[in-house]
Scaffold this motif. Structure first.
Motif, short mmCIF file in Angstrom:
data_model
loop_
_atom_site.label_atom_id
_atom_site.label_comp_id
_atom_site.label_asym_id
_atom_site.label_seq_id
_atom_site.Cartn_x
_atom_site.Cartn_y
_atom_site.Cartn_z
N MET A 37 -0.28 44.13 -9.50
CA MET A 37 0.37 44.47 -8.23
C MET A 37 1.86 44.12 -8.28
N LEU A 38 2.18 42.96 -8.82
CA LEU A 38 3.58 42.55 -8.92
C LEU A 38 4.37 43.46 -9.86
N HIS A 39 3.74 43.86 -10.94
CA HIS A 39 4.39 44.76 -11.90
C HIS A 39 4.75 46.08 -11.23
N LEU A 40 3.82 46.62 -10.44
CA LEU A 40 4.07 47.87 -9.73
C LEU A 40 5.20 47.69 -8.71
N CYS A 41 5.14 46.60 -7.93
CA CYS A 41 6.16 46.36 -6.90
C CYS A 41 7.54 46.22 -7.53
N CYS A 42 7.63 45.52 -8.65
CA CYS A 42 8.92 45.36 -9.33
C CYS A 42 9.45 46.71 -9.82
N ALA A 43 8.55 47.53 -10.35
CA ALA A 43 8.95 48.85 -10.86
C ALA A 43 9.46 49.74 -9.73
N ILE A 44 8.75 49.74 -8.59
CA ILE A 44 9.15 50.55 -7.44
C ILE A 44 10.47 50.06 -6.86
N GLN A 45 10.60 48.74 -6.70
CA GLN A 45 11.83 48.17 -6.15
C GLN A 45 13.02 48.42 -7.06
N SER A 46 12.79 48.41 -8.36
CA SER A 46 13.87 48.68 -9.32
C SER A 46 14.34 50.12 -9.19
N SER A 90 11.27 36.71 -4.71
CA SER A 90 11.88 38.01 -4.43
C SER A 90 12.75 38.40 -5.63
N TRP A 91 12.27 38.04 -6.80
CA TRP A 91 13.03 38.28 -8.01
C TRP A 91 13.00 39.75 -8.39
N SER A 92 13.98 40.15 -9.18
CA SER A 92 14.12 41.56 -9.55
C SER A 92 13.26 41.95 -10.74
N ALA A 93 13.00 41.00 -11.63
CA ALA A 93 12.29 41.32 -12.88
C ALA A 93 10.87 40.76 -12.87
N PHE A 94 9.94 41.54 -13.37
CA PHE A 94 8.54 41.11 -13.47
C PHE A 94 8.42 39.88 -14.37
N GLU A 95 9.28 39.80 -15.39
CA GLU A 95 9.23 38.68 -16.34
C GLU A 95 9.41 37.33 -15.63
N ASP A 96 10.17 37.32 -14.52
CA ASP A 96 10.39 36.07 -13.79
C ASP A 96 9.10 35.57 -13.14
N TYR A 97 8.27 36.50 -12.67
CA TYR A 97 6.99 36.11 -12.09
C TYR A 97 6.05 35.55 -13.16
N LEU A 98 6.10 36.16 -14.35
CA LEU A 98 5.31 35.65 -15.47
C LEU A 98 5.76 34.25 -15.85
N LEU A 99 7.08 34.05 -15.86
CA LEU A 99 7.63 32.74 -16.22
C LEU A 99 7.19 31.68 -15.21
N PHE A 100 7.20 32.03 -13.92
CA PHE A 100 6.76 31.10 -12.90
C PHE A 100 5.30 30.72 -13.11
N CYS A 101 4.45 31.71 -13.35
CA CYS A 101 3.02 31.46 -13.55
C CYS A 101 2.78 30.59 -14.79
N PHE A 102 3.54 30.85 -15.83
CA PHE A 102 3.41 30.06 -17.06
C PHE A 102 3.80 28.61 -16.80
N GLY A 103 4.94 28.41 -16.12
CA GLY A 103 5.40 27.06 -15.81
C GLY A 103 4.44 26.31 -14.90
N PHE A 104 3.91 27.02 -13.89
CA PHE A 104 2.96 26.40 -12.96
C PHE A 104 1.67 26.01 -13.68
N THR A 105 1.23 26.87 -14.59
CA THR A 105 0.01 26.58 -15.37
C THR A 105 0.20 25.36 -16.26
N LEU A 106 1.35 25.26 -16.90
CA LEU A 106 1.64 24.09 -17.75
C LEU A 106 1.66 22.80 -16.93
N LEU A 107 2.26 22.87 -15.72
CA LEU A 107 2.32 21.70 -14.85
C LEU A 107 0.91 21.27 -14.43
N CYS A 108 0.09 22.24 -14.04
CA CYS A 108 -1.30 21.95 -13.64
C CYS A 108 -2.09 21.37 -14.80
#
Length: 229
Positions: A90-99, A120-138
């Motif tokens: 869903m985020l990938h689609l939203c980023c593509a449409i917003q771009s 509200s980031w522009s790139a899908f990669e930023d959402y992936l980075l957030f998820c990766f960082g949150f997973t490492l913290l958990c």
């Protein structure tokens, strides 16, 4: 004769149980299919709150670590994996449409560390980075406190109460927009049906208390969103 009847009943129950498990694993992703199609058709993401994705990503990442500390049904673990993949789609689609629709060349990135544009980031990669960082913290925190029962139970409660708030971003967005335009009504109806089903599943299978409490709260929020239509 009685033995054969018992075997038939047991076999039927096994098939029903297997089907219920399949519905639990994939059913949570189904409501997002009409919303995905709606966004593709209109080329507009304004009716869908991407913070729904934030809530579900956090909730399901936490639930995976809850499973590590307290092994409940494998079905619910698989459900979390499917939901994470669905939210990323869903985020990938939203980023593509917003771009595609973006007029300004200014982009907002996670590395800007600007809280005004959090999620509200522009790139899908930023959402992936957030998820990766949150997973490492958990993973780090869970590794430290895994043997502490109180921590594991608190982790489960946090995961499921986060999930219970799933519909809240959509409810608030509808209130702010004073409209439900762009929101898929089918998605909300499927949310409601799915939440009723899974809450019943939790009760029947005697899942941890956190699960059915979460389901009950979700049903309440679903009903409020339906009343906004």
């Amino acid at each position: 004769m009685e033995s054969e009847l018992e075997e038939d009943v047991e076999s039927s129950w096994t098939v029903l149980s297997w089907l219920a498990s399949c519905v639990m694993v994939f059913g949570g992703a189904v409501p997002y299919i009409p919303q995905y199609q709606e966004i593709q058709r209109t080329g507009n993401t304004e009716g869908f709150s991407t913070r729904v994705c934030l809530v579900l990503l956090i909730a399901n990442i936490l639930r995976i670590f809850f499973w590590i500390g307290k092994q409940f049904e494998l079905t619910l673990l698989l459900q979390s994996v499917v939901m994470i993949l669905t939210m990323l789609a869903m985020l990938h689609l939203c980023c593509a449409i917003q771009s595609t629709n973006r007029v300004s060349t200014k982009q907002h990135r996670i590395t800007d560390l600007d809280l005004r544009y959090f999620w509200s980031w522009s790139a899908f990669e930023d959402y992936l980075l957030f998820c990766f960082g949150f997973t490492l913290l958990c993973a780090f925190i869970t590794l430290l406190f895994l043997d502490w029962v109180l921590f594991v139970e608190a982790l489960g409660s946090l995961a499921l109460m986060s999930e219970a708030m799933l519909g809240l971003p959509q409810l608030l967005q509808n209130y702010t927009n004073r409209s439900t335009r762009g929101m898929s009504i089918k998605m909300v109806l499927l949310w409601t049906a799915g939440d009723i089903f899974k809450t019943t599943y939790f009760v029947i299978n005697e899942s941890p208390t956190q699960f059915w409490v979460c389901g009950a709260v979700q049903i309440l929020i679903d009903i409020i969103i339906l009343l906004q239509i």
